[in-house]
Design an enzyme around this catalytic site. Structure first.
Site, PDB file in Angstrom:
ATOM      1  N   GLY A   1       0.817  -1.221   0.000  1.00 21.09           N
ATOM      2  CA  GLY A   1       0.000   0.000   0.000  1.00 21.09           C
ATOM      3  C   GLY A   1       0.841   1.258   0.000  1.00 21.09           C
ATOM      4  O   GLY A   1       0.541   2.232  -0.694  1.00 21.09           O
ATOM      5  N   CYS A   2       1.916   1.249   0.781  1.00 21.60           N
ATOM      6  CA  CYS A   2       2.783   2.427   0.877  1.00 21.60           C
ATOM      7  C   CYS A   2       3.551   2.666  -0.418  1.00 21.60           C
ATOM      8  O   CYS A   2       3.762   3.812  -0.810  1.00 21.60           O
ATOM      9  CB  CYS A   2       3.737   2.288   2.062  1.00 21.60           C
ATOM     10  SG  CYS A   2       2.856   2.241   3.635  1.00 21.60           S
ATOM     11  N   THR A   3       3.948   1.595  -1.071  1.00 21.20           N
ATOM     12  CA  THR A   3       4.635   1.725  -2.354  1.00 21.20           C
ATOM     13  C   THR A   3       3.675   2.285  -3.400  1.00 21.20           C
ATOM     14  O   THR A   3       4.035   3.188  -4.170  1.00 21.20           O
ATOM     15  CB  THR A   3       5.206   0.361  -2.805  1.00 21.20           C
ATOM     16  OG1 THR A   3       6.147  -0.069  -1.820  1.00 21.20           O
ATOM     17  CG2 THR A   3       5.878   0.454  -4.160  1.00 21.20           C
TER      18      THR A   3
END
Length: 156
Positions: A45-47
Site C-alpha cells: 500500500g505504501c509503495t
C-alpha cells in the site's frame, strides 16, 4: 488530539533520506506542503501511494506545492525506498513517532501506523485532512484537488 482542518500545523524538524534536517517552517516559506504519513517503506500500500505521489509530482510542483512523506523508518531505509522507486520528493524519518503523535495520526486496529495526508498552506494552516488506511492512491487525488483550489485562490 488530532490536527483538523483549520488548525495550525505543528512545526517540526526531522532528518530526510540523505540525513540532513528539514523543518516544516522552512518548507512553508516556499509554498504549500502536502504532508503524508504512511505506515512503512516498501509495503504494498505504501509503495502504491508513494508511486502515485511520484507520478503526480510535477502537477503538485506546478501548483506550488511540495510533497513530503513521513514514517518511522530510518533515513537509510527511506533512502533505499526512494532510490528503488525513483521518488523525487522528501521522505522524513520520524523514528519513535513523535511527529506522528503531535499530529494525532491514528493507528488502524491499534496496530498499524495510520495513513493520513495533510495539505498545509503557506501560513501553516491545515486546509485539508484525508485519513484512509486502505485507499492509498486517493490521498494523491484528494490532495492535488485541494492544492489546485488553493492555487486558484492565490493561497498556494
Amino acid at each position: 488530539m488530532s490536527i483538523k482542518t483549520g488548525d495550525q500545523a505543528p512545526d517540526f524538524s526531522l532528518p530526510k533520506q540523505d540525513g540532513t534536517s528539514v523543518q516544516l517552517k522552512a518548507l512553508l516559506q516556499k509554498g504549500t506542503v502536502v504532508l503524508y504519513f504512511y505506515p512503512k517503506d516498501d509495503t504494498p500500500g505504501c509503495t502504491k501511494e508513494a508511486c502515485s505521489f511520484r507520478d503526480s509530482y510535477e502537477s503538485f510542483k506546478d501548483a506550488g506545492a511540495e510533497v513530503v512523506g513521513i514514517s518511522s523508518q530510518s533515513a537509510a531505509s527511506h533512502e533505499a525506498f526512494a532510490a528503488k522507486h525513483r521518488l523525487p520528493f522528501t521522505l522524513l524519518a520520524d523514528e519513535g513517532g513523535k511527529v506522528r503523535r503531535e499530529y494525532g495520526v491514528p493507528s488502524t486496529l491499534g496496530l498499524l501506523p495510520g495513513r493520513v495526508t495533510y495539505v498545509i498552506d503557506r501560513q501553516g494552516v491545515v486546509r485539508h485532512v484525508f485519513n484512509s488506511q486502505l485507499n492509498a492512491t486517493r490521498h494523491v487525488t484528494e490532495a492535488l484537488g485541494i492544492v489546485k483550489q488553493l492555487q486558484g485562490a492565490g493561497a498556494a
